[in-house]
Enzyme design. Structure first.
Site, PDB file in Angstrom:
ATOM      1  N   HIS A   1     -15.077 -12.516 -14.559  1.00 35.70           N
ATOM      2  CA  HIS A   1     -14.049 -11.588 -14.084  1.00 35.70           C
ATOM      3  C   HIS A   1     -14.163 -11.600 -12.563  1.00 35.70           C
ATOM      4  CE1 HIS A   1     -11.465  -7.857 -14.558  1.00 35.70           C
ATOM      5  NE2 HIS A   1     -11.630  -8.015 -13.250  1.00 35.70           N
TER       6      HIS A   1
ATOM      7  N   HIS B   1      -8.269 -14.747 -16.397  1.00 33.66           N
ATOM      8  CA  HIS B   1      -7.017 -14.020 -16.102  1.00 33.66           C
ATOM      9  C   HIS B   1      -6.661 -14.029 -14.610  1.00 33.66           C
ATOM     10  CE1 HIS B   1     -10.098 -11.031 -15.395  1.00 33.66           C
ATOM     11  NE2 HIS B   1     -10.197 -10.671 -16.649  1.00 33.66           N
TER      12      HIS B   1
ATOM     13  N   HIS C   1      -9.686  -9.234 -26.338  1.00 34.57           N
ATOM     14  CA  HIS C   1     -10.509  -8.054 -26.632  1.00 34.57           C
ATOM     15  C   HIS C   1     -10.160  -7.575 -28.032  1.00 34.57           C
ATOM     16  CE1 HIS C   1     -11.857  -7.714 -22.449  1.00 34.57           C
ATOM     17  NE2 HIS C   1     -10.669  -8.223 -22.188  1.00 34.57           N
TER      18      HIS C   1
ATOM     19  N   LYS D   1     -20.375 -14.012 -20.081  1.00 32.47           N
ATOM     20  CA  LYS D   1     -19.321 -13.391 -19.282  1.00 32.47           C
ATOM     21  C   LYS D   1     -19.942 -12.569 -18.162  1.00 32.47           C
ATOM     22  CE  LYS D   1     -15.181 -11.820 -18.183  1.00 32.47           C
ATOM     23  NZ  LYS D   1     -14.147 -11.154 -18.968  1.00 32.47           N
TER      24      LYS D   1
ATOM     25  N   HIS E   1      -9.434 -15.812 -24.366  1.00 33.61           N
ATOM     26  CA  HIS E   1      -9.861 -14.537 -23.767  1.00 33.61           C
ATOM     27  C   HIS E   1      -9.136 -13.413 -24.498  1.00 33.61           C
ATOM     28  CE1 HIS E   1     -10.932 -12.014 -20.018  1.00 33.61           C
ATOM     29  NE2 HIS E   1     -10.423 -11.186 -20.915  1.00 33.61           N
TER      30      HIS E   1
ATOM     31  N   ASP F   1      -5.965 -12.193 -22.757  1.00 33.89           N
ATOM     32  CA  ASP F   1      -6.542 -10.933 -22.289  1.00 33.89           C
ATOM     33  C   ASP F   1      -5.861  -9.744 -22.967  1.00 33.89           C
ATOM     34  OD1 ASP F   1      -8.252  -9.217 -20.967  1.00 33.89           O
ATOM     35  OD2 ASP F   1      -7.085  -9.203 -19.109  1.00 33.89           O
TER      36      ASP F   1
HETATM   37  C1  NCD Z   1      -9.770  -5.219 -20.234  1.00 36.45           C
HETATM   38  C2  NCD Z   1     -10.202  -4.201 -21.285  1.00 36.45           C
HETATM   39  O1  NCD Z   1      -9.524  -3.178 -21.447  1.00 36.45           O
HETATM   40  O2  NCD Z   1     -11.194  -4.435 -21.973  1.00 36.45           O
HETATM   41  N1  NCD Z   1      -8.778  -4.629 -19.370  1.00 36.45           N
HETATM   42  C3  NCD Z   1      -7.871  -5.273 -18.608  1.00 36.45           C
HETATM   43  O3  NCD Z   1      -7.136  -4.621 -17.877  1.00 36.45           O
HETATM   44  N2  NCD Z   1      -7.745  -6.571 -18.631  1.00 36.45           N
HETATM   45  C4  NCD Z   1     -10.977  -5.723 -19.490  1.00 36.45           C
HETATM   46  C5  NCD Z   1     -10.709  -6.908 -18.591  1.00 36.45           C
HETATM   47  O4  NCD Z   1     -10.554  -8.023 -19.074  1.00 36.45           O
HETATM   48  O5  NCD Z   1     -10.657  -6.706 -17.382  1.00 36.45           O
HETATM   49 ZN    ZN Z   2     -10.237  -9.252 -20.514  1.00 40.15          ZN
END
Ligand code: NCD
Ligand code: ZN
Length: 356
Positions: free
Chosen positions: A135, A173, A15, A98, A13, A246
């Protein structure tokens, strides 16, 4: 000198963002991780295999050899069972979809308003043996922000699991004891990722003394009893809990706004080392490999990586700030000392892919 050698870990996971930010995130993630599951909450979101294919090419143009980006496609109310079939047939780097309840987090406004309406799509995900990543929080204003995960489990997730008993689901998460218990009580089709920051911190880090936006993420950090439950789950050797950082970078100007702080913590600069801090503090380093390198690959039905990384117990100080495509980024543990450092096992700096 104390050392530990692990099968190369995967991050289930992450970003990676896009545009000017992509170079930094990919360089950090591809240094040691083998596979990553890239989240699709870009603007506009990655809703189809062909969008994922374009994104993948951009990622590969910055990444080291040996790094394999995989994708979870963004479920919208326009996603059809037919498009799920097509994804399965044509895009083997897309093992998952997702589910973002609409409004739950960063760029989730294209997400799902009625979960029940998605059941035909879940059916196709189950039939095609893809994974549904969730999520797991509700957005109802009357539900307290600390209860949004457990409420989602009770109100929606139990029913999804009952209705689609063969669908593989990852509750992403996780942050609560309720989530840990739910996963433990479920069969091996239901798993969860756990972040390093939810293992390292409780909500005092965000709220006690002074308000610190560095630690604002979603789902929000909970009280320490929940943190303890997460730590126990991560070090337990239970195959249904595995690594998903995450890592979710936002530039300083978005984190340090007087009002409107962006949710997300950046941990890719020290992805595996941050988990090592936690496992070591519990005398559980021998359990790190399963959590970081075996259980996720097994769940997603990918072969375990064949090469290794080696970490040494050695103090180092995390940079106070990181260059982030011309902006500044404050990473987790900025300016603090970490006790474990990777010594060998970097992926090759050679690039396999050039953008035309
Ligand atoms: C994530 C993001 O900024 O893309 N933010 C977070 O607080 N984890 C999105 C997510 O996974 O909720
Ligand atoms: Zn995330």
């Amino acid at each position: 000198m104390e050392q530990i050698t692990l099968t190369r870990p995967d991050d289930w996971h992450i970003h990676l963002r896009d545009g000017a930010y992509l170079k930094r995130t990919v360089e950090d993630a591809s240094r040691y991780f083998g596979r990553v599951l890239a989240m699709p909450n870009l603007f506009p979101p990655i809703t189809s295999g062909s969008l994922a294919d374009n994104y993948r090419k951009k990622i590969l143009s910055y990444s080291r050899t040996g790094f394999e980006p995989l994708f979870a496609l963004y479920l919208t109310e326009e996603t059809t069972p037919h498009s799920v079939n097509e994804t399965k047939e044509n895009y083997d780097f897309v093992p998952a979809y997702k589910l973002y309840p609409s409004g739950v987090t960063t760029n989730s406004e294209f997400g799902i308003k009625s979960i029940e309406n998605m059941y035909p799509v879940f059916d196709a995900i189950q039939e095609n043996d893809l994974v549904l990543c969730i999520h797991g929080e509700v957005t109802n204003p009357e539900v307290d922000v600390y209860d949004r995960e457990s409420y989602f489990i009770d109100k929606y997730l139990k029913k999804i699991v009952q209705t689609f008993p063969s669908m593989r689901i990852v509750l992403e998460h996780i942050t609560t004891e309720e989530a840990v218990n739910f996963i433990k009580e479920s069969n091996d089709k239901v798993a969860a990722t756990i972040t390093a920051h939810h293992l390292l911190y409780d909500r005092n880090k965000l709220l006690a003394g002074t308000l610190n936006p560095l630690y604002y993420c979603l789902p929000i950090l909970k009280r320490n009893t929940h943190q303890k439950a997460l730590i126990e789950a991560a070090i337990s050797g239970n195959k249904s809990f595995f690594l998903g950082t995450d890592s979710a970078p936002h530039p300083r100007q978005e984190k340090e706004k007087i009002c409107g702080c962006a949710a997300g913590c950046y941990t890719s600069h020290a992805g595996i080392e941050l988990y090592a801090e936690v496992f070591d503090s519990q005398n559980a380093m021998s359990r790190l490999e399963g959590f970081s390198s075996h259980f996720g690959a097994d769940f997603y039905r990918f072969p375990r990586n064949r090469d290794t990384i080696t970490m040494e117990r050695r103090d180092w100080i995390v940079d106070q700030k990181i260059d982030f495509g011309g902006d500044e980024l404050t990473p987790i543990k900025a300016g603090e000392t970490l006790n474990w450092k990777i010594e060998s096992g970097e992926n090759s700096t050679a690039r396999e892919y050039q953008l035309e």
